[in-house]
Write an enzyme that holds these catalytic residues in place. Structure first.
Site, short mmCIF file in Angstrom:
data_model
loop_
_atom_site.label_atom_id
_atom_site.label_comp_id
_atom_site.label_asym_id
_atom_site.label_seq_id
_atom_site.Cartn_x
_atom_site.Cartn_y
_atom_site.Cartn_z
N HIS A 107 -5.24 -3.64 -10.98
CA HIS A 107 -3.93 -4.24 -10.76
C HIS A 107 -3.41 -3.92 -9.35
O HIS A 107 -2.91 -4.79 -8.65
CB HIS A 107 -2.93 -3.74 -11.81
N GLU A 108 -3.57 -2.65 -8.95
CA GLU A 108 -3.12 -2.27 -7.60
C GLU A 108 -3.96 -2.99 -6.54
O GLU A 108 -3.43 -3.38 -5.49
CB GLU A 108 -3.18 -0.75 -7.40
N HIS A 111 -2.50 -6.28 -5.75
CA HIS A 111 -1.46 -6.27 -4.71
C HIS A 111 -2.08 -6.26 -3.31
O HIS A 111 -1.58 -6.93 -2.41
CB HIS A 111 -0.54 -5.05 -4.88
N HIS A 115 -1.62 -9.09 -0.42
CA HIS A 115 -1.23 -8.76 0.95
C HIS A 115 -2.22 -9.36 1.94
O HIS A 115 -1.85 -9.99 2.93
CB HIS A 115 -1.17 -7.23 1.09
ZN LIG Z 1 2.20 -3.92 -9.60
#
Ligand SMILES: [Zn+2]
Length: 237
Positions: A107-108, A111, A115
């Site tokens: 999940h990270e 991100h 980006h």
């Molecule tokens: Zn998150």
């Protein structure tokens, strides 16, 4: 009936129930995250790799090599820092080979991929952060000043500042849901999780997403409370 002990002693404020409902939703959502995370942090994956290794593989598969992966203190403190391009994983994710750890790590990575690809809601969210920060800190003091002095412009400024914080939470939703869907797709294509494992990761990430929905609902209820209090203040004049 709800009695509220404030600066002027005990006074009747029925709108306080909105705050309590919001609080209840947040407590429910965060207990859901803990329950799911605890359950799936006890189940090891067949691939047998740690959260940190899974993150590196997902980033590699996405063609990202300029993001470093670090361990960070605390529980559920995992996050991606776009300014320093660092993916920080809590030790229960970094070193663990569980379904929950691999799911959260991916999940990270979601991100970091957002980006890297210039995902618009993420950029929008980063741009709103400073405004939302100031808004959430000053909204109540300004609004309260407006109530004390029965001065309507202050009430309106307080509400607008609080609205900035609500908009921030609204923009957070697509960012979080999108990071999770990217994560699940990557976990499947990189063969880090299989079948039932994917279902487990989906449950963990789904429960985490619900906390953002609950936070937004709580903020909207608080905003409604401010509007009701402002209306009530005017009627007393
Ligand atoms: Zn998150």
């Amino acid at each position: 009936m709800i009695m509220f002990y404030g600066m002027y002693g005990l006074f009747y404020d029925p709108t306080f129930i909105l705050v309590l409902i919001g609080l209840g939703l947040s407590v429910l959502a965060s207990s859901g995250v803990k329950r799911n995370f605890n359950k799936y942090s006890r189940v090891a994956t067949m691939a047998g790799i740690t959260g940190a290794e899974a993150a590196r593989r997902v980033l590699n598969a996405a063609g990202i090599s300029d993001v470093s992966i670090e361990s960070v203190a605390g529980d559920l403190t995992d996050h991606y820092d776009p300014r320093s391009k660092v993916l920080r994983l809590s030790s229960s994710v970094y070193n663990s080979t569980s379904i929950a750890a691999v799911g959260v790590a991916a999940h990270e990575c979601g991100h970091a991929i957002q980006h890297n690809r210039g995902y618009v809601p993420l950029n929008l969210r980063s741009a709103i952060v400073p405004v939302a920060d100031i808004g959430s800190k000053l909204a109540w003091p300004i609004f309260f000043g407006g109530l004390i002095f029965s001065f309507q412009p202050l009430l309106i400024i307080g509400i607008v500042m609080f609205l900035a914080a609500v908009v921030f939470q609204l923009v957070t939703l697509p960012v979080e849901f999108n990071a999770s869907s990217r994560a699940l797709k990557m976990l499947e294509t990189t063969n880090l999780l299989y079948g039932e494992e994917l279902t487990g990761a989906k449950k963990v990430l789904g429960a985490a997403a619900l906390t953002y929905v609950a936070a937004l609902a709580a903020s909207i209820l608080q905003l409604l409370r401010l509007v009701l209090l402002a209306g009530g203040g005017r009627r007393r004049d």
